[in-house]
Design a protein around this motif. Structure first.
Motif, PDB file in Angstrom:
ATOM      1  N   GLU A  40       0.835  -1.210   0.000  1.00 11.24           N
ATOM      2  CA  GLU A  40       0.000   0.000   0.000  1.00 11.24           C
ATOM      3  C   GLU A  40       0.863   1.251   0.000  1.00 11.24           C
ATOM      4  OE1 GLU A  40      -3.228   0.599  -0.174  1.00 11.24           O
ATOM      5  OE2 GLU A  40      -3.766  -1.515  -0.332  1.00 11.24           O
ATOM      6  N   PHE A  41       1.951   1.183   0.780  1.00  7.50           N
ATOM      7  CA  PHE A  41       2.863   2.318   0.881  1.00  7.50           C
ATOM      8  C   PHE A  41       3.479   2.653  -0.478  1.00  7.50           C
ATOM      9  CE2 PHE A  41       7.461   3.134   1.148  1.00  7.50           C
ATOM     10  CZ  PHE A  41       7.430   4.437   1.599  1.00  7.50           C
ATOM     11  N   PHE A  42       3.866   1.611  -1.219  1.00 12.33           N
ATOM     12  CA  PHE A  42       4.458   1.850  -2.535  1.00 12.33           C
ATOM     13  C   PHE A  42       3.451   2.475  -3.495  1.00 12.33           C
ATOM     14  CE2 PHE A  42       8.039  -0.850  -1.323  1.00 12.33           C
ATOM     15  CZ  PHE A  42       9.062  -0.078  -1.832  1.00 12.33           C
ATOM     16  N   LYS A  43       2.169   2.125  -3.310  1.00 10.46           N
ATOM     17  CA  LYS A  43       1.143   2.723  -4.175  1.00 10.46           C
ATOM     18  C   LYS A  43       1.048   4.222  -3.942  1.00 10.46           C
ATOM     19  CE  LYS A  43      -2.086  -1.082  -4.408  1.00 10.46           C
ATOM     20  NZ  LYS A  43      -3.328  -1.539  -3.791  1.00 10.46           N
ATOM     21  N   VAL A  44       1.217   4.639  -2.661  1.00 15.80           N
ATOM     22  CA  VAL A  44       1.042   6.054  -2.310  1.00 15.80           C
ATOM     23  C   VAL A  44       2.318   6.865  -2.543  1.00 15.80           C
ATOM     24  CG1 VAL A  44       0.206   7.583  -0.500  1.00 15.80           C
ATOM     25  CG2 VAL A  44      -0.578   5.268  -0.554  1.00 15.80           C
ATOM     26  N   LEU A  45       3.470   6.167  -2.492  1.00 15.89           N
ATOM     27  CA  LEU A  45       4.758   6.869  -2.510  1.00 15.89           C
ATOM     28  C   LEU A  45       4.917   7.851  -3.678  1.00 15.89           C
ATOM     29  CD1 LEU A  45       7.600   7.133  -1.229  1.00 15.89           C
ATOM     30  CD2 LEU A  45       8.332   5.308  -2.736  1.00 15.89           C
ATOM     31  N   GLN A  46       4.667   7.370  -4.895  1.00 19.54           N
ATOM     32  CA  GLN A  46       4.876   8.226  -6.055  1.00 19.54           C
ATOM     33  C   GLN A  46       3.932   9.433  -6.031  1.00 19.54           C
ATOM     34  OE1 GLN A  46       7.513   7.816  -7.982  1.00 19.54           O
ATOM     35  NE2 GLN A  46       6.948   9.794  -8.840  1.00 19.54           N
ATOM     36  N   GLN A  47       2.673   9.156  -5.655  1.00 22.60           N
ATOM     37  CA  GLN A  47       1.689  10.247  -5.545  1.00 22.60           C
ATOM     38  C   GLN A  47       2.163  11.297  -4.548  1.00 22.60           C
ATOM     39  OE1 GLN A  47      -2.217   8.912  -4.431  1.00 22.60           O
ATOM     40  NE2 GLN A  47      -2.213   7.324  -5.961  1.00 22.60           N
ATOM     41  N   ALA A  48       2.706  10.817  -3.417  1.00 25.98           N
ATOM     42  CA  ALA A  48       3.154  11.748  -2.368  1.00 25.98           C
ATOM     43  C   ALA A  48       4.297  12.612  -2.866  1.00 25.98           C
ATOM     44  CB  ALA A  48       3.575  10.965  -1.130  1.00 25.98           C
ATOM     45  N   ILE A  98      -7.358   1.226   5.834  1.00 26.00           N
ATOM     46  CA  ILE A  98      -6.455   0.349   5.065  1.00 26.00           C
ATOM     47  C   ILE A  98      -5.782  -0.585   6.067  1.00 26.00           C
ATOM     48  CG2 ILE A  98      -4.475   0.228   3.504  1.00 26.00           C
ATOM     49  CD1 ILE A  98      -4.985   3.081   2.689  1.00 26.00           C
ATOM     50  N   MET A  99      -6.184  -1.832   6.087  1.00 26.17           N
ATOM     51  CA  MET A  99      -5.630  -2.850   6.999  1.00 26.17           C
ATOM     52  C   MET A  99      -5.542  -2.349   8.442  1.00 26.17           C
ATOM     53  SD  MET A  99      -2.752  -4.728   4.887  1.00 26.17           S
ATOM     54  CE  MET A  99      -2.991  -4.853   3.151  1.00 26.17           C
ATOM     55  N   GLY A 100      -6.602  -1.761   8.918  1.00 30.65           N
ATOM     56  CA  GLY A 100      -6.621  -1.313  10.310  1.00 30.65           C
ATOM     57  C   GLY A 100      -6.043   0.073  10.527  1.00 30.65           C
ATOM     58  N   VAL A 101      -5.538   0.699   9.470  1.00 31.54           N
ATOM     59  CA  VAL A 101      -5.008   2.061   9.600  1.00 31.54           C
ATOM     60  C   VAL A 101      -6.086   3.031   9.106  1.00 31.54           C
ATOM     61  CG1 VAL A 101      -3.075   3.576   9.068  1.00 31.54           C
ATOM     62  CG2 VAL A 101      -2.788   1.118   8.913  1.00 31.54           C
ATOM     63  N   VAL A 102      -6.488   3.930   9.986  1.00 30.86           N
ATOM     64  CA  VAL A 102      -7.522   4.893   9.591  1.00 30.86           C
ATOM     65  C   VAL A 102      -6.870   6.057   8.868  1.00 30.86           C
ATOM     66  CG1 VAL A 102      -9.397   6.363  10.420  1.00 30.86           C
ATOM     67  CG2 VAL A 102      -8.891   4.234  11.582  1.00 30.86           C
ATOM     68  N   VAL A 103      -7.257   6.278   7.616  1.00 32.50           N
ATOM     69  CA  VAL A 103      -6.675   7.374   6.838  1.00 32.50           C
ATOM     70  C   VAL A 103      -7.797   8.286   6.311  1.00 32.50           C
ATOM     71  CG1 VAL A 103      -4.652   6.053   6.143  1.00 32.50           C
ATOM     72  CG2 VAL A 103      -6.652   6.045   4.697  1.00 32.50           C
ATOM     73  N   ILE A 149      -2.893  12.618   0.935  1.00 32.57           N
ATOM     74  CA  ILE A 149      -1.842  11.649   0.610  1.00 32.57           C
ATOM     75  C   ILE A 149      -0.772  11.585   1.698  1.00 32.57           C
ATOM     76  CG2 ILE A 149      -0.040  11.115  -1.068  1.00 32.57           C
ATOM     77  CD1 ILE A 149      -1.895  12.390  -3.176  1.00 32.57           C
ATOM     78  N   GLU A 150      -0.372  12.752   2.196  1.00 30.67           N
ATOM     79  CA  GLU A 150       0.710  12.749   3.182  1.00 30.67           C
ATOM     80  C   GLU A 150       0.289  12.136   4.506  1.00 30.67           C
ATOM     81  OE1 GLU A 150       3.025  16.196   3.737  1.00 30.67           O
ATOM     82  OE2 GLU A 150       3.547  16.311   1.637  1.00 30.67           O
ATOM     83  N   THR A 151      -0.950  12.431   4.908  1.00 32.48           N
ATOM     84  CA  THR A 151      -1.414  11.833   6.165  1.00 32.48           C
ATOM     85  C   THR A 151      -1.513  10.321   6.012  1.00 32.48           C
ATOM     86  OG1 THR A 151      -2.688  13.828   6.483  1.00 32.48           O
ATOM     87  CG2 THR A 151      -3.155  12.029   7.962  1.00 32.48           C
ATOM     88  N   THR A 152      -2.016   9.880   4.853  1.00 36.61           N
ATOM     89  CA  THR A 152      -2.091   8.441   4.597  1.00 36.61           C
ATOM     90  C   THR A 152      -0.702   7.820   4.716  1.00 36.61           C
ATOM     91  OG1 THR A 152      -3.870   8.847   3.039  1.00 36.61           O
ATOM     92  CG2 THR A 152      -2.795   6.717   2.877  1.00 36.61           C
TER      93      THR A 152
END
Lengths: 208, 100
Positions: A40-48, A98-103, A149-152
């Motif tokens: 999930e982190f890799f999905k968000v990384l580029q966007q961030a 996302i898997m127990g992480v509230v974003v 995106i950054e908070t996520t």
């Protein structure tokens, strides 16, 4: 758990075996969770990365524009225009899991406005004010996107770190210690059995 | 929901121009903390915008709660983010510097 605190009994052995099974199951699940979070982190990384770049760029432009507006219109002129703006940009904030992480999940509307909708008079102000307002509207749009995106990303990273710690603690501390305790009890029980057998043989030899 | 901005007078001025109504001028550290707490209690605020350099001025405890807050979502812009930067966070969590 120090080995000397363990009671070498059969019930303790069963307990420890049960705990090892539970720890191993937890370890496997947490390992999968960690891998999922990293995906999930890799999905968000580029966007961030992109959103941070856009944000910085727009922030610099907005700051430049406001400095220019203050030079042209004077501080009072800019303030007067700023305090007469009408509509506030509305956003809707939801949270997703996302898997127990509230974003957060943010939707924005009416950030960009037409020249006539901004609230200040057209005649009393110059084009610099319009451009500054536009630059800040751009900045707001970038902020809304980056905030989500950054908070996520931050929350995902924190969760990855704590999951990693748990996985490592189970792998290198809990499971090895329990296995050691299990081996110790097994060894002691075998020893006791051998002692018992030897004793019986001795008694038998004496009685005949 | 609305956006709130806390910072120095010149920082918030532009946001007012873009239509943000909840702007709070804070020149001293005490006022800054006071306004941030006020915004955190405001149920109608969805995003809190702060300046990166101001983020470093607020107490660590409040900063941590801001970083973990989802409602409102807090974002620091301009300069350093304050606290742990994204690069350091990634390095610590994943083990590789992916923020390039």
């Amino acid at each position: 758990m120090a080995l000397r605190d363990i009671k070498p009994t059969r019930s303790e052995l069963i307990n420890i075996k049960r705990r090892i099974k539970l720890s191993e199951r937890g370890y496997n699940i947490l390992k999968m969770k960690r891998d999922g979070l990293i995906l999930e982190f890799f999905k968000v990384l580029q966007q961030a990365k992109d959103s941070r770049g856009a944000l910085l760029e727009r922030y610099e432009r907005a700051m430049e524009m406001i400095a220019l507006a203050e030079t042209v219109e004077g501080a009072i002129g800019v303030k007067a225009a700023a305090f007469s703006t009408a509509d506030a940009p509305a956003i809707s904030l939801k949270s997703k899991n996302i898997m127990g992480v509230v974003v957060p999940e943010i939707d924005a509307s009416s950030v960009r406005k037409g020249v006539l909708d901004r609230g200040y008079g057209m005649l009393g102000t110059s084009a610099v004010i319009d451009e500054t307002a536009e630059a800040f509207e751009d900045l707001l749009e970038a902020i809304i996107e980056a905030a989500e995106i950054e908070t996520t990303m931050k929350r995902l990273l924190d969760e990855i770190e704590s999951t990693k710690r748990r996985v490592n603690a189970l792998e290198f501390k809990v499971i090895p210690e329990l296995s050691e305790a299990r081996d110790f009890i097994k060894m002691r029980l075998d020893e006791m059995e051998r002692e018992e057998l030897f004793r019986l043989k001795k008694i038998k030899a004496r009685s005949t | 929901m609305e956006i709130a901005v806390v910072g120095t007078g010149e920082f918030i001025l532009g946001f007012r121009l873009a239509g943000v109504r909840k702007t709070y001028a804070a020149e001293t550290d005490e006022r800054l903390v006071e306004h941030i707490n006020q915004v955190l209690d405001d149920k109608d605020v969805g995003i809190l915008v702060l300046k990166g350099s101001d983020m470093e001025r607020i107490p660590l405890r409040l900063r941590t709660s801001l970083e973990n807050s989802v409602k409102p979502t807090v974002i620091a812009i301009g300069g350093d983010e304050g606290g742990l930067s994204m690069r350091e966070r990634i390095k610590r969590s994943v083990g590789v510097d992916l923020w390039k």
